[in-house]
Scaffold this active site. Structure first.
Site, PDB file in Angstrom:
ATOM      1  N   LYS A  55      47.246  10.202  60.115  1.00 25.61           N
ATOM      2  CA  LYS A  55      46.822  11.298  59.233  1.00 25.61           C
ATOM      3  C   LYS A  55      47.618  12.580  59.483  1.00 25.61           C
ATOM      4  O   LYS A  55      48.098  12.812  60.599  1.00 25.61           O
ATOM      5  CB  LYS A  55      45.320  11.533  59.353  1.00 25.61           C
ATOM      6  CG  LYS A  55      44.880  12.289  60.576  1.00 25.61           C
ATOM      7  CD  LYS A  55      43.474  12.879  60.419  1.00 25.61           C
ATOM      8  CE  LYS A  55      43.294  13.946  61.492  1.00 25.61           C
ATOM      9  NZ  LYS A  55      42.267  14.900  61.281  1.00 25.61           N
TER      10      LYS A  55
ATOM     11  N   LYS B 208      47.020  19.251  61.820  1.00 25.06           N
ATOM     12  CA  LYS B 208      47.481  20.613  62.154  1.00 25.06           C
ATOM     13  C   LYS B 208      48.300  20.630  63.420  1.00 25.06           C
ATOM     14  O   LYS B 208      49.222  21.408  63.570  1.00 25.06           O
ATOM     15  CB  LYS B 208      46.277  21.503  62.478  1.00 25.06           C
ATOM     16  CG  LYS B 208      45.488  22.014  61.355  1.00 25.06           C
ATOM     17  CD  LYS B 208      44.591  23.114  61.920  1.00 25.06           C
ATOM     18  CE  LYS B 208      43.138  22.962  61.558  1.00 25.06           C
ATOM     19  NZ  LYS B 208      42.329  22.210  62.501  1.00 25.06           N
TER      20      LYS B 208
ATOM     21  N   LYS C 259      41.435  11.985  72.445  1.00 21.31           N
ATOM     22  CA  LYS C 259      41.951  13.278  72.932  1.00 21.31           C
ATOM     23  C   LYS C 259      42.234  13.239  74.421  1.00 21.31           C
ATOM     24  O   LYS C 259      43.147  13.916  74.886  1.00 21.31           O
ATOM     25  CB  LYS C 259      41.021  14.436  72.546  1.00 21.31           C
ATOM     26  CG  LYS C 259      40.916  14.608  71.034  1.00 21.31           C
ATOM     27  CD  LYS C 259      41.091  16.025  70.545  1.00 21.31           C
ATOM     28  CE  LYS C 259      41.331  16.018  69.027  1.00 21.31           C
ATOM     29  NZ  LYS C 259      41.172  17.255  68.327  1.00 21.31           N
TER      30      LYS C 259
HETATM   31  P1  ATP Z   1      43.686  18.933  64.914  1.00 16.34           P
HETATM   32  O1  ATP Z   1      45.098  18.508  64.619  1.00 16.34           O
HETATM   33  O2  ATP Z   1      43.567  20.203  65.676  1.00 16.34           O
HETATM   34  O3  ATP Z   1      42.811  17.830  65.454  1.00 16.34           O
HETATM   35  P2  ATP Z   1      42.960  18.550  62.191  1.00 16.34           P
HETATM   36  O4  ATP Z   1      44.103  18.907  61.279  1.00 16.34           O
HETATM   37  O5  ATP Z   1      42.723  17.117  62.446  1.00 16.34           O
HETATM   38  O6  ATP Z   1      43.078  19.342  63.529  1.00 16.34           O
HETATM   39  P3  ATP Z   1      40.215  19.511  61.998  1.00 16.34           P
HETATM   40  O7  ATP Z   1      40.030  20.967  62.315  1.00 16.34           O
HETATM   41  O8  ATP Z   1      39.823  18.517  63.037  1.00 16.34           O
HETATM   42  O9  ATP Z   1      41.703  19.242  61.514  1.00 16.34           O
HETATM   43  O10 ATP Z   1      39.446  19.156  60.667  1.00 16.34           O
HETATM   44  C1  ATP Z   1      39.034  20.056  59.672  1.00 16.34           C
HETATM   45  C2  ATP Z   1      38.573  19.288  58.456  1.00 16.34           C
HETATM   46  O11 ATP Z   1      39.713  18.740  57.771  1.00 16.34           O
HETATM   47  C3  ATP Z   1      37.689  18.091  58.800  1.00 16.34           C
HETATM   48  O12 ATP Z   1      36.641  18.006  57.851  1.00 16.34           O
HETATM   49  C4  ATP Z   1      38.620  16.897  58.686  1.00 16.34           C
HETATM   50  O13 ATP Z   1      37.939  15.719  58.371  1.00 16.34           O
HETATM   51  C5  ATP Z   1      39.555  17.335  57.562  1.00 16.34           C
HETATM   52  N1  ATP Z   1      40.891  16.738  57.682  1.00 16.34           N
HETATM   53  C6  ATP Z   1      41.730  16.866  58.738  1.00 16.34           C
HETATM   54  N2  ATP Z   1      42.888  16.216  58.520  1.00 16.34           N
HETATM   55  C7  ATP Z   1      42.780  15.635  57.292  1.00 16.34           C
HETATM   56  C8  ATP Z   1      43.650  14.816  56.500  1.00 16.34           C
HETATM   57  N3  ATP Z   1      44.856  14.483  56.918  1.00 16.34           N
HETATM   58  N4  ATP Z   1      43.225  14.396  55.291  1.00 16.34           N
HETATM   59  C9  ATP Z   1      41.998  14.758  54.846  1.00 16.34           C
HETATM   60  N5  ATP Z   1      41.125  15.519  55.541  1.00 16.34           N
HETATM   61  C10 ATP Z   1      41.497  15.973  56.749  1.00 16.34           C
END
Ligand code: ATP
Ligand code: LTN
Length: 335
Positions: free
Chosen positions: A198, A201, A116
């Site tokens: 991955k 969001k 980050k």
């Molecule tokens: P950001 O983009 O803000 O980092 P993020 O989409 O990575 O957000 P988080 O809020 O960090 O999401 O994660 C919420 C939950 O979703 C966590 O348990 C994380 O492991 C899961 N998660 C996030 N992205 C994925 C993905 N692509 N596939 C499966 N699980 C996911």
């Protein structure tokens, strides 16, 4: 709601945007299933979201939306404790205590901090650095047995166990050591445009992610333009065929079909048919969520009432551990 014999599950999600299909298939959908067998505590990690810059008005809106999204996905406030992190002041207090139990060296080794800070070189704030200490506090306050998180968070969980072990050793047993929980049906969903990274969001390319609020037409279109390969054969091979394999993972997670079943279903068919089938399965799965959300987000007083109930109960539970911790470290309790 609470049952003394059931184990405690705790997890949080940041209000950094509308949940993606990855958040849903990898996390929230399993959270829903766990409600039957565990005492589940789920929260919107708004304090953690402060480690990146978000417009204040947007943060408020996204926090309300994230809360409504959890309910729309089937998290039931009658079965689970659902709350907003900052509504329970114990998190901030415990976060400071955990900061003081964390070492510079161990925080420096966290890959999320490194990732980050590389992504936001203009905002490497202290919160980003101590993020894992706040997260450790979240978990330890509730004496959680299991923490369902994706692979990206396992290092933070290890850190939590290390801090808890050290605290128990220095001040006497207070904390239960939490374990990671990796649901069998949980899928890791990759970006539709770059299947080696991955789905996230915060991805700025809207074609790369499926938001769980996308409508059917948008979903079908995004799957149609998903990156695949030139072999024109539906076969599971994440190394050589990451795009197709990702679509198969999604299809399997939703339909429950095995990879072999999917391969034979689409044998001799082109990617066009396959992508349309995956898109349709996703659209059908997400439709009720979108409809639930549309209804919930209109009902602001209901959401506020549920947030208030969640905050009160969360504060009651967390305060028990916090009081114990304060006594152990020698903070004078206010009379
Ligand atoms: P950001 O983009 O803000 O980092 P993020 O989409 O990575 O957000 P988080 O809020 O960090 O999401 O994660 C919420 C939950 O979703 C966590 O348990 C994380 O492991 C899961 N998660 C996030 N992205 C994925 C993905 N692509 N596939 C499966 N699980 C996911
Ligand atoms: N860091 C997590 C969100 C989070 C969390 C937690 C998850 C904050 N506190 C406590 C589990 C337990 C994330 O980004 N997914």
């Amino acid at each position: 709601m609470e049952n003394e014999t059931k184990k405690i599950i705790l997890s949080g999600i940041q209000p950094t945007g509308v949940f993606t299909l990855g958040n849903y298939l990898g996390a929230v959908r399993s959270w829903k299933k766990m409600q039957e067998d565990y005492n589940c505590y789920y929260f919107i990690a708004d304090l953690h979201s402060m480690t990146i810059h978000i417009d204040p008005q947007k943060r408020r809106q996204q926090t309300r939306e994230a809360f409504a999204l959890l309910l729309a996905c089937g998290i039931d406030t009658e079965k689970s404790l659902v709350f907003v992190q900052s509504h329970n002041k114990c998190h901030a207090e415990m976060g400071w205590i955990m900061d003081c139990c964390s070492q510079f060296g161990e925080l420096s080794r966290m890959t999320q901090f490194k990732d980050k800070s590389a992504k936001h070189p203009d905002n490497i704030n202290a919160g980003l650095f101590t993020y894992p200490a706040l997260m450790a506090g979240d978990i330890l306050l509730y004496q959680a047995d299991y923490v369902p998180v994706g692979a990206d968070q396992t290092q933070h969980l290890e850190f939590t166990r290390d801090v808890a072990t050290r605290f128990n050793h220095t001040y006497g047993e207070v904390f239960k050591l939490p374990e990671g929980y990796f649901p069998k049906a949980g899928a890791r969903v990759m970006s539709l445009q770059d299947p080696t990274s991955k789905m996230s969001k915060s991805d700025t390319n809207p074609k790369a992610t499926i938001s769980i609020l996308d409508d059917e037409k948008t979903i079908l279109k995004k799957f149609k333009s998903a990156v695949t390969d030139s072999e024109a054969c539906v076969r599971f091979d994440p190394d050589k065929k990451p795009g197709v394999s990702n679509l198969m993972t999604i299809y399997s997670a939703i339909t429950g079909k095995t990879m072999e079943e999917i391969e034979s279903e689409f044998a001799g068919k082109g990617y066009g048919d396959f992508k349309a089938a995956v898109g349709q399965a996703v659209a059908d799965e997400l439709r009720p969520i979108r409809e639930n959300f549309a209804r919930l987000i209109q009902d602001r007083s209901y959401l506020e009432e549920e947030m208030k109930k969640g905050a009160e109960r969360a504060t009651y539970i967390a305060n028990k551990t916090l009081t114990k911790v304060k006594k152990r470290v020698g903070l004078l309790l206010a009379k």
